[in-house]
Motif scaffolding. Sequence first.
Motif, mmCIF file in Angstrom:
data_model
loop_
_atom_site.group_PDB
_atom_site.id
_atom_site.type_symbol
_atom_site.label_atom_id
_atom_site.label_comp_id
_atom_site.label_asym_id
_atom_site.label_seq_id
_atom_site.Cartn_x
_atom_site.Cartn_y
_atom_site.Cartn_z
ATOM 1 N N ARG A 150 0.838 -1.206 0.000
ATOM 2 C CA ARG A 150 0.000 0.000 0.000
ATOM 3 C C ARG A 150 0.874 1.257 0.000
ATOM 4 O O ARG A 150 0.771 2.136 0.859
ATOM 5 N N HIS A 180 -2.547 -6.686 0.344
ATOM 6 C CA HIS A 180 -3.646 -7.175 1.171
ATOM 7 C C HIS A 180 -3.267 -7.244 2.645
ATOM 8 O O HIS A 180 -4.095 -7.574 3.475
ATOM 9 N N GLU A 195 -11.761 -12.452 14.064
ATOM 10 C CA GLU A 195 -11.689 -12.098 12.650
ATOM 11 C C GLU A 195 -10.532 -12.797 11.925
ATOM 12 O O GLU A 195 -10.692 -13.321 10.842
ATOM 13 N N MET A 197 -7.956 2.599 13.360
ATOM 14 C CA MET A 197 -8.098 1.142 13.394
ATOM 15 C C MET A 197 -7.265 0.485 12.320
ATOM 16 O O MET A 197 -7.018 1.027 11.261
ATOM 17 N N LEU A 198 -6.909 -0.688 12.626
ATOM 18 C CA LEU A 198 -6.155 -1.451 11.627
ATOM 19 C C LEU A 198 -7.092 -1.950 10.549
ATOM 20 O O LEU A 198 -8.233 -2.264 10.805
ATOM 21 N N GLU A 199 -6.539 -2.045 9.409
ATOM 22 C CA GLU A 199 -7.333 -2.640 8.337
ATOM 23 C C GLU A 199 -6.597 -3.850 7.806
ATOM 24 O O GLU A 199 -5.432 -3.774 7.444
ATOM 25 N N THR A 200 -7.223 -4.938 7.818
ATOM 26 C CA THR A 200 -6.579 -6.098 7.230
ATOM 27 C C THR A 200 -7.390 -6.427 6.000
ATOM 28 O O THR A 200 -8.437 -7.043 6.073
ATOM 29 N N ALA A 201 -6.860 -5.961 4.907
ATOM 30 C CA ALA A 201 -7.647 -6.017 3.683
ATOM 31 C C ALA A 201 -8.054 -7.433 3.336
ATOM 32 O O ALA A 201 -7.307 -8.378 3.534
ATOM 33 N N LEU A 246 -9.931 -9.306 4.705
ATOM 34 C CA LEU A 246 -10.481 -10.076 5.795
ATOM 35 C C LEU A 246 -11.638 -9.328 6.445
ATOM 36 O O LEU A 246 -12.391 -9.885 7.204
ATOM 37 N N ASN A 247 -11.707 -8.116 6.075
ATOM 38 C CA ASN A 247 -12.754 -7.336 6.720
ATOM 39 C C ASN A 247 -14.128 -7.675 6.203
ATOM 40 O O ASN A 247 -15.076 -7.753 6.955
ATOM 41 N N ALA A 306 -16.454 -9.812 6.083
ATOM 42 C CA ALA A 306 -16.534 -10.983 6.946
ATOM 43 C C ALA A 306 -16.811 -12.253 6.150
ATOM 44 O O ALA A 306 -16.286 -13.318 6.442
ATOM 45 N N ARG A 319 -3.055 -16.397 -0.857
ATOM 46 C CA ARG A 319 -3.948 -15.572 -0.033
ATOM 47 C C ARG A 319 -5.373 -16.112 -0.089
ATOM 48 O O ARG A 319 -6.043 -16.223 0.932
ATOM 49 N N TYR A 376 -5.567 -19.303 1.832
ATOM 50 C CA TYR A 376 -5.439 -18.926 3.244
ATOM 51 C C TYR A 376 -6.776 -18.425 3.789
ATOM 52 O O TYR A 376 -7.218 -18.826 4.854
ATOM 53 N N LEU A 393 -8.935 -19.891 6.761
ATOM 54 C CA LEU A 393 -9.154 -19.007 7.907
ATOM 55 C C LEU A 393 -10.647 -18.924 8.230
ATOM 56 O O LEU A 393 -11.040 -18.836 9.390
ATOM 57 N N LYS A 394 -11.432 -19.026 7.211
ATOM 58 C CA LYS A 394 -12.884 -18.950 7.419
ATOM 59 C C LYS A 394 -13.461 -20.345 7.636
ATOM 60 O O LYS A 394 -14.616 -20.595 7.341
#
Lengths: 234, 800
Positions: free
Chosen positions: A39, A73, A156, B1-5, B7-8, B10, B43, B46, B50-51
Amino acid sequence: MSQPRDRSGVSTSSALALTVGVKELYSTGLYSDLTIVCRGREFRVHKAVLHTQSSVFRSMLGGKFRKTLALDHDDPDVLATLLHFLYNFTCPPNRSGGATNPEAQASSFTVHVYALADKYDVPALRSLAVAQLTRLLDPKRENLEGFLAAIRAIDECTADNTLWEIVIPRIVGNMAWLVEEEGFFALVQEMPGLNRKLLVGSAEGFGGGRAKAVVQPQAEEQDGYYSAGGRRLG
Amino acid sequence: MLETAGLNGADVDFHTTWGILETAFREIHTKNASALSFEELYRNAYKIVLKKKGEELYNRVAEFEEQWLGTNVRTLATTNERREAGEKFLRSLKQAWEDHQVCMGMLTDVLMYMDRVYCTDHRQPSIFAKSMGLFRDQILRTPVRQGAPTLLEILTRIILDQIQMDRDGESIDQFLIKSNVYMLEGLYQSNQEVEDEKLYLKSFELEFLRQSAAFYRDEGERLLKESDAGTYCRHAKRRIDEENDRCRLTLSESTTPKIQRVVEDELIRHKMKGLIEMESGVAFMVDNDKLHELSLVFDLEARVDPRKPELTKAMQKLITEMGTNINNAAIAASEAAPQNEPAPAEEQPEDGKSKAAPAKGTNQQTIAALKWVEEILTLKDRFDNICKNSFASDQTVSTAINRSMADVINAFSRGSEYISLFIDDNMKRGIKDKSEAEVDVTLEKSIVVLRYLSDKDIFETYYKKHLCKRLLLKKSQSVEVEKQMISRMKIELGNSFTLKLEAMFKDMTLSEELSNGYRNHIAGMNEDADSKRAELSIKVLTSMTWPLEAFRSGIDGGEQEGGGRRTRIIYPPSILRVKEGFERFYSQKYSGRKLTWQNNMGDSDLKARFPNSRHAVHDVNCSTYAMLILLLFNELPTNASATLEEIEARTNIPLDDLKRNLQSLAVAPKTRFLVKEPMSREINAGDRFRWNGEYNSKFLRIKVGVVSAGNKVEGDRERKETEKKNNDSRGFAIEAAVVRIMKQRKELAHAQLLTETITQLSHQFRPDVNLIKKRLESLIEREYLERVEEAPVPSYRYLA
């Protein structure tokens, strides 16, 4: 006469020289043969360091696929922590960066570090994150928001039970005042799996290992949240 | 806030994500991976895991692979190729396998997180392992069409075909086969991946070993019929090497010990006997000194059995055969001897030359004895040589060879006597003019044979007898060598064995001192200072040490017994004076000892004058008896004669000795000092003798032959006597051993006593069990032992 040696027979002073030298290579970017872009942020790194410590980077760098250097990402701050660790074997010192609630942020940040270490398979950093979280996580009314944020982050972005094992006993232990908090109720409603985790956690508090053994397999079938019970850290 | 692209959001849409992955996998399988982004694929996989969708992903991948293999790969590997075209088949299968490996390697990279998290937690095989199992099931285990063999069966058959071609000398693509073997080694019977259930071991190797066994069984049988043993050995060795190479280059190293075992079984272990017994087998090799071939046979059997049983057996059999031939030849020679050989009494005087050469009388029996020893030694040398050069001095074989040599030597009843004779002959003649080293070799030879002999006591008897004659008749070439021999025997057989032999040497030394002492004593006496006095050289022999019976003639045997009952010889005064003088001298020196004169063993030097001879005075050497006879004629008037009976009466010489001495003096042409009437070979009652005034000889020194002086093979009667004596002394040895044991043990079971006795005596001889029993009886009778009545097994008690 001879220098002290570690178990592999390497003289410790040589190992030290390498460790210090690698740190310097990262801070100066000397001999960097790879630039990771995340980014907009650039990290000047060394393939050798990535290759030796992460199987995922190893495949990424060495496979037959198109080489990608953009990791857009991932969160740049978390990624920076991970890369820092690969060179220093420690987390960077306080990086709160003027946040309003540093302590609360630190917990959820550590959870994200753990997740990234898990994604890129850096077991040592995972252990470090677990230790750090265990130290940081201390629910109080004042930092309730940070505590809940950490729980959300765990839900999450981790797939295993490792961090839940830290957080559940803390919830159970503070249940007395937590139940009075709206924010906590909202969280419990938001995460149906958390109910069960809490129940199991309380049962463990009362009945010990046996209850755990009975309850867990059932839970596994009904809910993916319980699936990672047997995992060990590397 | 953190952003974890990524993964947000949901919810990860599984189908979309899987769609991305599936497309990519198809690209990978069709070798178009270079455009794919690893980061993106990793990714996505992954995210799915993860889900908590790991299981679904795993199953989708497995399904995808199964389908891919079933539709795309199977047709590639089968329909395009005719089964007959072996190499083509191997090549396409190899290709399919290698492609699969590479693709699955890439998939594994992409699905790393799934393997790490989902498979580990749910104890699933990794996706790689899973896909290998799919390859096995979809490709190798599926029949080409209904009822047809599976690809695995076809593969096995083709590889075996190729190996057969290789064995027949046609060239094959080893690397291609090896690649397919790698595949079989990489796959397992079941998904559990148990190490010893590799497809290679379970399906291919078993078949390979079975087929090889059949092949080598036939080949071995054919070769035994068609070729010679040497070629067979070389071939077998080459086959083993070939199979080793084959495992290394074509199959798997893990098969090496197994196929080696098969070839060894079929070409060696099961064929060894046949190989050894071939016409060109071991017997032939030994006969023709084919040392190299023998070493091949040895190497071959050593491979399969460190004890080399067949070869050992064959060698033992050969030694026994050859040894038995030697033994039989010796017996035949000694039995044939009496007819061909003139009686010693007649022969002796004939070649009684003036020089000391009586030992010339090695008769045919003695020759047989010497021949026997030499041949036994040659036999031993021969097999020692084989052992050293062909069998790498192998311990087992050489032990067996030695055991057979011992059996051969001990199977020959005259072994002891013959060995002693061999030494005797060498001492008297053999070592003459030989260097020290050569003498050493000869002595060592005797010891070598002696070592094998089990009845050492019998040997001792003979050796004593032979040594006795050598010493008394001065036949030894060198006393030094005699002593060397004794010390060698001492090392080999122990102190007690040589004790008596050494005593004999001591007697000899003492006697010499005694003779000198006596001479000085005489010289010191004024009264007897006349030079005409006869000189005396005396040998005083301790009676128990010396086997004096050796001097009784082999022909007349034991008719005149023991010194005590012997009739008193009448000595002429001149001799009597010397005799009595010495007896006085001796009794002064050693009181209480009794001297018995063995006249039959003595000899004397005379000065003789014959008027018509070309020498005024002859030096005559003859036996003591002959001297007495000649001195008798000194007292008679020149032409007076005396009858046999008169001579006997006036000398008291035993009749047989008398006859033989008269034969030497009156019949043998060269020493005919007396004239006999009537002239004939035999001496008969009433024959008359007178001095031969006509005697003439060109030699100054004349030796009158002494009858039966040499050591020869015993006659039957003599042998029986020796045996009897030997058995008696064995009896004593047994009794002594039994008493020694019982004195210590007080009580002992019969069987145990027998064993201990035999062990104790084994260095002297092999005792006969019956003899031991008899001796036990005798000891019981004499109340040294008693039977223990109440004992559960027969036992004895020692009575102090």
